[in-house]
Design a protein around this motif. Structure first.
Motif, short mmCIF file in Angstrom:
data_model
loop_
_atom_site.label_atom_id
_atom_site.label_comp_id
_atom_site.label_asym_id
_atom_site.label_seq_id
_atom_site.Cartn_x
_atom_site.Cartn_y
_atom_site.Cartn_z
N ALA A 289 24.25 -52.74 65.38
CA ALA A 289 23.41 -52.27 64.28
C ALA A 289 23.75 -50.85 63.88
O ALA A 289 23.72 -50.51 62.68
N ALA A 290 24.10 -50.00 64.84
CA ALA A 290 24.43 -48.61 64.52
C ALA A 290 25.72 -48.52 63.72
O ALA A 290 25.90 -47.60 62.90
N ALA A 291 26.64 -49.47 63.94
CA ALA A 291 27.92 -49.45 63.23
C ALA A 291 27.87 -50.21 61.90
O ALA A 291 28.84 -50.19 61.14
N ASN A 292 26.75 -50.84 61.61
CA ASN A 292 26.61 -51.67 60.42
C ASN A 292 26.44 -50.78 59.19
O ASN A 292 25.59 -49.88 59.16
N THR A 293 27.22 -51.04 58.16
CA THR A 293 27.15 -50.23 56.94
C THR A 293 26.14 -50.78 55.93
O THR A 293 25.89 -50.15 54.91
N HIS A 294 25.58 -51.97 56.21
CA HIS A 294 24.57 -52.56 55.33
C HIS A 294 23.18 -52.06 55.74
O HIS A 294 22.97 -51.63 56.87
N PRO A 295 22.20 -52.15 54.84
CA PRO A 295 20.82 -51.94 55.27
C PRO A 295 20.46 -52.91 56.39
O PRO A 295 20.88 -54.07 56.37
N VAL A 296 19.70 -52.43 57.37
CA VAL A 296 19.46 -53.18 58.60
C VAL A 296 17.96 -53.38 58.82
O VAL A 296 17.17 -52.44 58.67
N LEU A 297 17.59 -54.61 59.21
CA LEU A 297 16.25 -54.90 59.70
C LEU A 297 16.40 -55.65 61.02
O LEU A 297 17.08 -56.69 61.07
N ILE A 298 15.80 -55.12 62.08
CA ILE A 298 15.87 -55.70 63.42
C ILE A 298 14.47 -56.11 63.83
O ILE A 298 13.54 -55.28 63.80
N SER A 299 14.28 -57.36 64.19
CA SER A 299 12.93 -57.81 64.51
C SER A 299 12.96 -58.94 65.53
O SER A 299 13.95 -59.68 65.62
N GLY A 300 11.86 -59.06 66.27
CA GLY A 300 11.76 -60.16 67.22
C GLY A 300 10.87 -59.82 68.39
O GLY A 300 10.12 -58.84 68.39
N ASP A 301 10.99 -60.66 69.42
CA ASP A 301 10.24 -60.48 70.67
C ASP A 301 11.18 -59.80 71.66
O ASP A 301 12.12 -60.42 72.14
N PHE A 302 10.87 -58.55 71.99
CA PHE A 302 11.74 -57.78 72.89
C PHE A 302 11.22 -57.78 74.32
O PHE A 302 11.86 -57.17 75.19
N ASN A 303 10.08 -58.42 74.58
CA ASN A 303 9.51 -58.42 75.93
C ASN A 303 9.54 -57.02 76.54
O ASN A 303 9.86 -56.84 77.71
N THR A 304 9.21 -56.05 75.72
CA THR A 304 9.28 -54.64 76.11
C THR A 304 8.11 -53.91 75.48
O THR A 304 7.85 -54.05 74.29
N THR A 305 7.41 -53.12 76.28
CA THR A 305 6.23 -52.41 75.79
C THR A 305 6.60 -50.98 75.39
O THR A 305 7.68 -50.48 75.73
#
Length: 379
Positions: A289-305
């Motif tokens: 994601a950091a190297a992606n030149t497009h607009p980025v949306l990251i979403s989901g269940d990360f099982n992380t608080t």
């Protein structure tokens, strides 16, 4: 002459109560029991807080203490602080210590502080917007009425769906399901991408599905169980009105196997293995994601608080969508209980603006609340 007596009641008043029973102070140099208990509780919480800062995300075994509900990082010191009026001999320094613990706990408590600020929460949208719905479905419709399940999804009327747990669960573990025909019939005009347990639906054309980390592109083959265990990030590049946007659909493995006893060696072996898997998935996702030149949306269940350092890389590099929410204490799991844990997250980069971020009731279809977003492309 005064008579000498061996009467055991000598020295008591008329009521028969001794000086000690009347509440006389304890011997010099010794704190009352309640003061000692309060000091001990404060010391234990301080130790837990400091060890959390030192070990979270660094030592695999700390995944277990990290399961504590994040609001406790404010609640526990606040309750202890309210009790300091009992601790007269040490009230001053105990109060100072608990205020410090409150300050240290605030960033880990998962509180949406922007909900308290003027102008915080949802932001008015201008121009074209995009509706996104992200949700852990809890084994798709395998334990629900399929008609009700699909009606719930369709009612969201999202342009992009990011869905996890496209599977069934049986005694021997996760099982592959095939509902592509039903999905396409329920969502005509949408493009559908499937990778293991991850499903992404888009009203807009999908132009690419680059693999992330060890993942393979959707449809590249391999036994389903192997794909399920290996592929936890589905990247889908979508042409949104002439601009490509990358949507990352993620489901980071849970920390432990609840079917195993904590008294068994297998329980801790699983925690250690899951820690390695989680680190690998987070690292691959952050790098791509950091190297992606497009607009980025990251979403989901990360099982992380919010109290866990595991998600620190994403929080440092991308924008948490939370400021666009009006919830003061957002919890996405467990909907059957108090919902004190935020396990589901959405991040964007500078290419996208989040106007609304709502956590939606799953209507009894899942133990996770959904993430309902309204976003737009930045100029």
């Amino acid at each position: 002459m005064t008579a000498v007596t061996d009467d055991p009641t000598a020295g008591q008043d008329a009521s028969g109560a001794s000086d000690t029973a009347r509440g006389a102070p304890p011997p010099a140099g010794r704190w009352p029991l309640r003061t000692r208990a309060l000091v001990a509780a404060t010391a234990l919480w301080a130790l837990f807080t400091v060890l959390g800062y030192a070990l979270s995300g660094r030592w695999w075994l700390w995944l277990l203490p990290d399961l504590a509900p994040p609001p406790f990082f404010l609640l526990v010191p606040a309750v202890l602080l309210a009790l300091t009026w009992w601790a007269v001999p040490v009230r001053r320094w105990l109060t100072a210590a608990l205020v410090l613990l409150l300050v240290l706990g605030a960033p880990r408590a998962g509180v949406n502080w922007s909900a308290l600020t003027p102008g915080g929460g949802p932001v008015a949208a201008r121009g074209d917007t995009l509706k996104v719905f992200s949700w852990n479905t809890l084994y798709w419709d395998s334990s629900d009425d399929p008609g009700e399940f699909y009606r719930y999804l369709k009612a969201k009327d999202a342009d992009v769906y990011l869905l996890q747990e496209y599977l069934a669960w049986e005694d021997d573990g996760p099982q592959e399901i095939d509902e592509l025909a039903r999905i396409r019939a329920e969502f005509p005009g949408y493009e559908v991408e499937v990778l293991g347990e991850l499903v992404t639906l888009s009203r807009f054309p999908v132009v690419a599905t680059p693999p992330v980390g060890p993942s393979r592109a959707p449809g590249s083959g391999g036994p389903w169980r192997e794909v399920f265990a290996r592929d936890k990030v589905l990247r889908t590049d979508v042409d949104v009105r002439g601009r490509v946007v990358s949507f990352y659909n993620a489901h980071v493995p849970v920390q432990l196997d609840i079917e195993r006893s904590p008294l068994s060696g297998g329980f801790y072996r699983t925690v250690r293995e899951r820690d390695a898997q989680r680190r690998a998935h987070f690292a691959a996702l952050e790098k791509d994601a950091a190297a992606n030149t497009h607009p980025v949306l990251i979403s989901g269940d990360f099982n992380t608080t919010p109290s866990m350092r595991d998600i620190g890389g994403l929080r440092d590099t991308f924008r948490d969508a939370l400021p666009a929410s009006g919830d003061l204490l957002p919890g996405t799991w467990n909907t059957a209980g108090l919902g004190l844990w935020r396990l589901d997250w959405t991040f964007t980069d500078d290419g996208l603006r989040v106007h609304r971020y709502a956590f939606t009731d799953p209507a009894g279809l899942s133990d996770h609340r959904g993430q309902d977003l309204l976003v737009s492309l930045a100029p």
